[in-house]
Scaffold this motif. Structure first.
Motif, PDB file in Angstrom:
ATOM      1  N   GLN A   1      54.575-107.120  -2.455  1.00  0.00           N
ATOM      2  CA  GLN A   1      54.325-105.579  -2.397  1.00  0.00           C
ATOM      3  C   GLN A   1      54.426-105.030  -3.734  1.00  0.00           C
ATOM      4  OE1 GLN A   1      56.750-104.394   1.053  1.00  0.00           O
ATOM      5  NE2 GLN A   1      54.994-104.410   2.362  1.00  0.00           N
ATOM      6  N   TYR A   2      53.959-103.757  -3.968  1.00  0.00           N
ATOM      7  CA  TYR A   2      54.169-103.137  -5.177  1.00  0.00           C
ATOM      8  C   TYR A   2      54.794-101.837  -4.932  1.00  0.00           C
ATOM      9  CZ  TYR A   2      50.409-106.323  -5.868  1.00  0.00           C
ATOM     10  OH  TYR A   2      49.355-107.463  -5.869  1.00  0.00           O
ATOM     11  N   LEU A   3      55.463-101.381  -6.563  1.00  0.00           N
ATOM     12  CA  LEU A   3      56.341-100.380  -6.496  1.00  0.00           C
ATOM     13  C   LEU A   3      55.517 -99.544  -7.658  1.00  0.00           C
ATOM     14  CD1 LEU A   3      59.949-100.345  -6.803  1.00  0.00           C
ATOM     15  CD2 LEU A   3      58.784 -99.386  -8.776  1.00  0.00           C
ATOM     16  N   SER A   4      55.635 -98.199  -7.541  1.00  0.00           N
ATOM     17  CA  SER A   4      55.093 -97.320  -8.348  1.00  0.00           C
ATOM     18  C   SER A   4      56.266 -96.091  -8.594  1.00  0.00           C
ATOM     19  CB  SER A   4      53.620 -96.908  -8.393  1.00  0.00           C
ATOM     20  OG  SER A   4      53.762 -95.937  -7.346  1.00  0.00           O
ATOM     21  N   VAL A   5      56.268 -95.485  -9.815  1.00  0.00           N
ATOM     22  CA  VAL A   5      57.285 -94.440  -9.807  1.00  0.00           C
ATOM     23  C   VAL A   5      56.376 -93.236 -10.335  1.00  0.00           C
ATOM     24  CG1 VAL A   5      58.871 -93.459 -11.345  1.00  0.00           C
ATOM     25  CG2 VAL A   5      59.137 -95.801 -10.623  1.00  0.00           C
ATOM     26  N   GLU A   6      56.538 -92.143  -9.561  1.00  0.00           N
ATOM     27  CA  GLU A   6      55.483 -91.041  -9.874  1.00  0.00           C
ATOM     28  C   GLU A   6      56.648 -89.634 -10.218  1.00  0.00           C
ATOM     29  OE1 GLU A   6      52.213 -88.972  -6.948  1.00  0.00           O
ATOM     30  OE2 GLU A   6      54.329 -88.523  -6.266  1.00  0.00           O
ATOM     31  N   SER A   7      55.970 -89.001 -11.178  1.00  0.00           N
ATOM     32  CA  SER A   7      56.569 -87.807 -11.584  1.00  0.00           C
ATOM     33  C   SER A   7      55.662 -86.527 -11.148  1.00  0.00           C
ATOM     34  CB  SER A   7      56.994 -87.668 -13.014  1.00  0.00           C
ATOM     35  OG  SER A   7      56.049 -87.404 -13.866  1.00  0.00           O
ATOM     36  N   THR A   8      56.069 -85.498 -10.813  1.00  0.00           N
ATOM     37  CA  THR A   8      55.429 -84.166 -10.570  1.00  0.00           C
ATOM     38  C   THR A   8      56.346 -83.011 -10.996  1.00  0.00           C
ATOM     39  OG1 THR A   8      56.011 -83.973  -8.255  1.00  0.00           O
ATOM     40  CG2 THR A   8      53.955 -84.931  -8.699  1.00  0.00           C
ATOM     41  N   ALA A   9      55.811 -82.194 -11.836  1.00  0.00           N
ATOM     42  CA  ALA A   9      56.739 -81.131 -12.427  1.00  0.00           C
ATOM     43  C   ALA A   9      56.029 -79.993 -11.832  1.00  0.00           C
ATOM     44  CB  ALA A   9      56.784 -81.052 -13.826  1.00  0.00           C
ATOM     45  N   THR A  10      56.762 -78.839 -11.700  1.00  0.00           N
ATOM     46  CA  THR A  10      56.398 -77.434 -11.683  1.00  0.00           C
ATOM     47  C   THR A  10      56.581 -76.428 -12.605  1.00  0.00           C
ATOM     48  OG1 THR A  10      58.152 -76.733 -10.311  1.00  0.00           O
ATOM     49  CG2 THR A  10      56.626 -77.835  -9.080  1.00  0.00           C
ATOM     50  N   GLY A  11      55.870 -76.403 -13.762  1.00  0.00           N
ATOM     51  CA  GLY A  11      55.892 -75.543 -14.814  1.00  0.00           C
ATOM     52  C   GLY A  11      57.060 -75.730 -15.609  1.00  0.00           C
ATOM     53  N   GLY A  12      57.522 -75.011 -16.424  1.00  0.00           N
ATOM     54  CA  GLY A  12      58.773 -75.077 -17.534  1.00  0.00           C
ATOM     55  C   GLY A  12      58.259 -76.205 -18.631  1.00  0.00           C
ATOM     56  N   VAL A  13      59.088 -76.551 -19.215  1.00  0.00           N
ATOM     57  CA  VAL A  13      58.894 -77.800 -20.548  1.00  0.00           C
ATOM     58  C   VAL A  13      59.906 -78.843 -20.306  1.00  0.00           C
ATOM     59  CG1 VAL A  13      57.519 -76.371 -22.054  1.00  0.00           C
ATOM     60  CG2 VAL A  13      59.853 -76.394 -22.130  1.00  0.00           C
ATOM     61  N   PRO A  14      60.065 -79.594 -19.267  1.00  0.00           N
ATOM     62  CA  PRO A  14      60.965 -80.536 -18.975  1.00  0.00           C
ATOM     63  C   PRO A  14      60.580 -81.632 -20.016  1.00  0.00           C
ATOM     64  CG  PRO A  14      59.680 -80.662 -17.084  1.00  0.00           C
ATOM     65  CD  PRO A  14      59.288 -79.348 -17.792  1.00  0.00           C
ATOM     66  N   SER A  15      61.373 -82.247 -20.839  1.00  0.00           N
ATOM     67  CA  SER A  15      60.767 -83.534 -21.612  1.00  0.00           C
ATOM     68  C   SER A  15      61.770 -84.718 -21.691  1.00  0.00           C
ATOM     69  CB  SER A  15      60.767 -82.870 -23.008  1.00  0.00           C
ATOM     70  OG  SER A  15      61.954 -82.223 -23.533  1.00  0.00           O
ATOM     71  N   ASP A  16      61.483 -85.522 -22.221  1.00  0.00           N
ATOM     72  CA  ASP A  16      62.143 -86.862 -22.754  1.00  0.00           C
ATOM     73  C   ASP A  16      62.785 -87.579 -21.109  1.00  0.00           C
ATOM     74  OD1 ASP A  16      61.263 -86.729 -25.134  1.00  0.00           O
ATOM     75  OD2 ASP A  16      63.066 -85.409 -25.608  1.00  0.00           O
ATOM     76  N   LEU A  17      62.052 -87.883 -20.538  1.00  0.00           N
ATOM     77  CA  LEU A  17      62.390 -88.286 -19.027  1.00  0.00           C
ATOM     78  C   LEU A  17      62.663 -90.009 -19.058  1.00  0.00           C
ATOM     79  CD1 LEU A  17      62.138 -87.876 -15.955  1.00  0.00           C
ATOM     80  CD2 LEU A  17      59.816 -88.886 -16.214  1.00  0.00           C
ATOM     81  N   VAL A  18      63.909 -90.169 -18.258  1.00  0.00           N
ATOM     82  CA  VAL A  18      64.388 -91.669 -18.197  1.00  0.00           C
ATOM     83  C   VAL A  18      64.371 -91.756 -16.858  1.00  0.00           C
ATOM     84  CG1 VAL A  18      65.930 -93.334 -18.576  1.00  0.00           C
ATOM     85  CG2 VAL A  18      65.463 -91.988 -20.604  1.00  0.00           C
ATOM     86  N   VAL A  19      63.968 -92.843 -16.093  1.00  0.00           N
ATOM     87  CA  VAL A  19      63.977 -93.204 -14.672  1.00  0.00           C
ATOM     88  C   VAL A  19      64.617 -94.416 -14.591  1.00  0.00           C
ATOM     89  CG1 VAL A  19      62.856 -93.365 -12.340  1.00  0.00           C
ATOM     90  CG2 VAL A  19      62.055 -91.586 -14.059  1.00  0.00           C
ATOM     91  N   GLN A  20      65.615 -94.549 -13.819  1.00  0.00           N
ATOM     92  CA  GLN A  20      66.359 -95.784 -13.449  1.00  0.00           C
ATOM     93  C   GLN A  20      66.269 -96.179 -12.193  1.00  0.00           C
ATOM     94  OE1 GLN A  20      70.225 -95.304 -15.000  1.00  0.00           O
ATOM     95  NE2 GLN A  20      69.729 -96.027 -17.224  1.00  0.00           N
ATOM     96  N   VAL A  21      65.538 -97.238 -11.887  1.00  0.00           N
ATOM     97  CA  VAL A  21      65.415 -97.642 -10.340  1.00  0.00           C
ATOM     98  C   VAL A  21      66.496 -99.006 -10.226  1.00  0.00           C
ATOM     99  CG1 VAL A  21      63.815 -98.431  -8.669  1.00  0.00           C
ATOM    100  CG2 VAL A  21      63.206 -96.947 -10.203  1.00  0.00           C
ATOM    101  N   ASN A  22      67.352 -98.748  -9.300  1.00  0.00           N
ATOM    102  CA  ASN A  22      68.294 -99.726  -8.834  1.00  0.00           C
ATOM    103  C   ASN A  22      67.872-100.608  -7.983  1.00  0.00           C
ATOM    104  OD1 ASN A  22      70.021 -97.193  -9.505  1.00  0.00           O
ATOM    105  ND2 ASN A  22      70.824 -98.966 -10.634  1.00  0.00           N
ATOM    106  N   ILE A  23      67.655-102.276  -8.166  1.00  0.00           N
ATOM    107  CA  ILE A  23      67.243-103.041  -6.993  1.00  0.00           C
ATOM    108  C   ILE A  23      68.294-104.158  -7.029  1.00  0.00           C
ATOM    109  CG2 ILE A  23      64.906-102.230  -7.344  1.00  0.00           C
ATOM    110  CD1 ILE A  23      64.306-104.940  -8.558  1.00  0.00           C
ATOM    111  N   PHE A  24      68.345-104.764  -5.716  1.00  0.00           N
ATOM    112  CA  PHE A  24      68.600-106.076  -5.345  1.00  0.00           C
ATOM    113  C   PHE A  24      67.788-106.791  -4.877  1.00  0.00           C
ATOM    114  CE2 PHE A  24      72.854-104.032  -4.198  1.00  0.00           C
ATOM    115  CZ  PHE A  24      73.753-104.740  -4.995  1.00  0.00           C
TER     116      PHE A  24
END
Length: 132
Positions: free
Chosen positions: A109-132
């Motif tokens: 099976q396949y895993l993907s990571v999606e972001s969606t933002a609503t306005g503003g100027v968020p920046s420099d994103l780090v996403v950590q996905v923890n798995i076993f």
């Protein structure tokens, strides 16, 4: 006899502004999110048990960024389905974590990571996905 595997951390990062549209990420660091869903294939049964997100620049008052782990059985772009592993960071907050549920991925099976933002100027994103 039993074996114990240590937890694994999948890390996705974006250097720059988080777009106000659905974007997908490759593992590692990139300068723009991909408009086409991208996947990591599970080579064995895994359990996603946690999500941590950090932004250098918070979204701003009345704005937000949502990160969602998606699951697919085919790996075809657009086939990912949102899982319970979803986290929203809003306002002046620049970090968040989610450890409220877990999601199983079977081998292949396949895993993907999606972001969606609503306005503003968020920046420099780090996403950590923890798995076993």
């Amino acid at each position: 006899m039993s074996t114990t595997a240590p937890p694994v951390l999948l890390e996705y990062s974006l250097r720059g502004n988080v777009p106000n549209a659905a974007r997908y990420y490759w593992q590692g660091n990139q300068t723009s999110g991909d408009a086409t869903e991208t996947f990591t294939r599970a080579e064995e049964r895994i359990i996603v048990y946690g999500l941590f997100v950090s932004l250098r620049q918070a979204p701003g008052v009345g704005q937000s960024v949502t990160i969602t782990v998606r699951k697919s059985t085919t790996g075809v772009p657009g086939s990912g389905v949102a899982t319970t592993m979803t986290l929203t960071i809003s306002g002046t907050n620049n970090t968040g974590e989610y450890y409220g549920s877990s999601v199983e991925f079977e081998k292949g099976q396949y895993l993907s990571v999606e972001s969606t933002a609503t306005g503003g100027v968020p920046s420099d994103l780090v996403v950590q996905v923890n798995i076993f």
